[in-house]
Design a protein around this motif. Structure first.
Motif, short mmCIF file in Angstrom:
data_model
loop_
_atom_site.label_atom_id
_atom_site.label_comp_id
_atom_site.label_asym_id
_atom_site.label_seq_id
_atom_site.Cartn_x
_atom_site.Cartn_y
_atom_site.Cartn_z
N PRO A 224 -15.47 14.73 2.69
CA PRO A 224 -16.23 15.95 2.38
C PRO A 224 -15.37 17.19 2.71
CG PRO A 224 -16.97 15.04 4.46
CD PRO A 224 -15.94 14.08 3.93
N VAL A 225 -14.61 17.64 1.74
CA VAL A 225 -13.62 18.70 1.97
C VAL A 225 -14.27 19.97 2.50
CG1 VAL A 225 -11.83 20.10 0.87
CG2 VAL A 225 -12.14 17.71 0.17
N ASP A 226 -15.49 20.26 2.06
CA ASP A 226 -16.15 21.48 2.50
C ASP A 226 -16.55 21.45 3.97
OD1 ASP A 226 -18.07 19.53 2.11
OD2 ASP A 226 -19.59 20.92 1.38
N LYS A 227 -16.41 20.30 4.61
CA LYS A 227 -16.73 20.21 6.04
C LYS A 227 -15.49 20.35 6.92
CE LYS A 227 -20.98 17.54 5.42
NZ LYS A 227 -21.72 16.29 5.76
N PHE A 228 -14.38 20.77 6.31
CA PHE A 228 -13.16 21.04 7.05
C PHE A 228 -12.73 22.49 6.83
CE2 PHE A 228 -13.09 16.48 6.76
CZ PHE A 228 -12.42 16.05 7.90
N ARG A 229 -12.05 23.04 7.81
CA ARG A 229 -11.47 24.38 7.68
C ARG A 229 -10.00 24.36 8.11
NH1 ARG A 229 -11.04 26.88 12.70
NH2 ARG A 229 -12.22 25.86 14.39
N HIS A 230 -9.24 25.24 7.53
CA HIS A 230 -7.83 25.40 7.86
C HIS A 230 -7.67 26.19 9.15
CE1 HIS A 230 -3.64 26.70 7.55
NE2 HIS A 230 -4.05 27.96 7.55
N GLN A 231 -6.71 25.79 9.96
CA GLN A 231 -6.39 26.55 11.17
C GLN A 231 -4.89 26.54 11.41
OE1 GLN A 231 -7.21 25.04 15.30
NE2 GLN A 231 -8.62 26.78 15.38
N ALA A 232 -4.33 27.72 11.74
CA ALA A 232 -2.94 27.85 12.16
C ALA A 232 -2.92 28.16 13.65
CB ALA A 232 -2.25 28.96 11.38
N ARG A 233 -2.10 27.42 14.39
CA ARG A 233 -2.01 27.58 15.85
C ARG A 233 -0.56 27.80 16.25
NH1 ARG A 233 -5.05 21.94 17.53
NH2 ARG A 233 -7.04 22.27 16.41
N TRP A 234 -0.34 28.65 17.25
CA TRP A 234 1.00 28.80 17.82
C TRP A 234 1.09 27.94 19.08
CZ3 TRP A 234 5.81 29.64 17.13
CH2 TRP A 234 6.67 29.98 18.18
N ASN A 235 2.07 27.04 19.11
CA ASN A 235 2.33 26.20 20.26
C ASN A 235 3.55 26.78 20.97
OD1 ASN A 235 3.28 24.14 22.02
ND2 ASN A 235 2.25 22.57 20.79
N SER A 236 3.31 27.53 22.06
CA SER A 236 4.40 28.24 22.73
C SER A 236 5.35 27.30 23.45
CB SER A 236 3.82 29.27 23.71
OG SER A 236 3.00 28.63 24.68
N LEU A 237 4.84 26.15 23.90
CA LEU A 237 5.69 25.21 24.60
C LEU A 237 6.75 24.62 23.68
CD1 LEU A 237 6.20 23.70 27.30
CD2 LEU A 237 4.64 21.92 26.46
#
Length: 317
Positions: A224-237
């Motif tokens: 169910p594609v509509d039940k997912f959202r895109h997220q961009a995260r910065w991993n500083s480590l």
């Protein structure tokens, strides 16, 4: 849609293994089907996404220097050729013997190769395939000196161990004495990096979500594609941007008859984009069997291009 005999068996294996992993993750190369490649080309011209225009301007600026560093008559091999917008700048600067674009997206590769062959006076010899695996170069360029071209900071999509292996594979593909021109995105402000991978128009989100749609199309998925959202995260480590597909709520689905479940907030990790300093880029190249010769950066210090050489193996320092 039923899976067919044409379904890539490596795609199938990676998806099933990746969804079963903890945490779930699917290699970034599977983002680039025909639709994904088209969406990525849209990303490259977004105002938030600086790497493409910065690297393109840098190539233009250093073109006279490239001509001094790279002698005429080398065969240019470009991995992950895509839309090849930067390629003519390089080819016009160095007078190559041939151009060999390599890409996993066959449709775009053939279209771009045809278009480019009309503009160039050198042979264009495309190879459709996964550049993370050994390739056989066309007979026409075997025995010629080579220049590898790996722009766009694509090397940043690979964790350091995999990036090192990939650079060693490139060395194997091209041989001793080859040169490599490669792009690295530089470490910079976190907010600017996150925005570059989560644009206001939602094109990057569509690019990421297209992976789920591809799984549904090619691997009998009912995600169910509509039940997912895109997220961009910065991993500083780890000095990297991470792209994730995050479940908005608990979801259950099947792929090729296998059942999977994600809790709300759980994600499928789909891409990394590592950022480098000049020192870390040079160290990575050396670990991969390439000796850095020189490097360039843009006036703002956002992006780097390194030129490296595959020297003969030595038995002592």
């Amino acid at each position: 849609m039923l899976a067919t005999l044409e379904t890539d068996p490596i795609f199938k294996a990676d998806v099933l293994a990746g969804l079963a992993a903890s945490p779930p993750a699917i290699p970034a190369r599977w983002l680039y089907d025909q639709r994904g490649s088209e969406l990525f080309e849209q990303i490259t011209v977004l105002p938030e996404y600086y790497p493409t225009r910065t690297e393109t301007a840098l190539l233009r600026a250093i073109a006279p220097e490239l001509a001094r560093w790279i002698e005429p008559g080398r065969a240019v091999v470009e991995w992950g050729a895509g839309a090849q917008t930067k390629t003519p700048i390089l080819l016009n600067a160095i007078m190559p013997a041939a151009y060999v674009p390599v890409d996993i997206s066959g449709g775009m590769l053939r279209d771009e190769a045809t278009a480019l062959s009309r503009k160039l006076s050198v042979p264009v010899l495309p190879i459709e395939g996964d550049f993370t695996r050994p390739i056989t170069l066309p007979e026409q360029v075997q025995g010629q000196a080579k220049l590898g071209f790996f722009p766009g900071s694509t090397i940043g999509n690979f964790v350091p161990a995999s990036a090192t292996d990939l650079l060693r594979l490139f060395r194997q593909d091209l041989g001793t004495g080859a040169l490599l021109l490669i792009g690295f995105d530089r470490v910079k402000d976190q907010a600017r990096l996150v925005t570059a991978y989560d644009d206001a128009q939602g094109v990057t989100a569509a690019f990421n979500l297209n992976l789920l749609e591809r799984i549904n199309r090619e691997l009998e998925g009912d995600i169910p594609v509509d039940k997912f959202r895109h997220q961009a995260r910065w991993n500083s480590l780890l000095n990297r941007i991470e792209m994730h597909l995050v479940a908005r709520e608990p979801v259950s689905f099947t792929v090729l008859g296998q059942h999977f479940r994600l809790d709300a907030g759980q994600s499928i990790h789909t891409e990394n984009s590592h950022k480098y300093t000049p020192e870390s880029a040079g160290l990575l190249l050396s670990a991969g069997g390439w000796t850095p010769r020189t490097w360039w950066t843009d006036p703002a210090g956002d992006f780097m291009l390194f030129l490296a050489e595959a020297e003969a193996e030595r038995f002592a320092p």
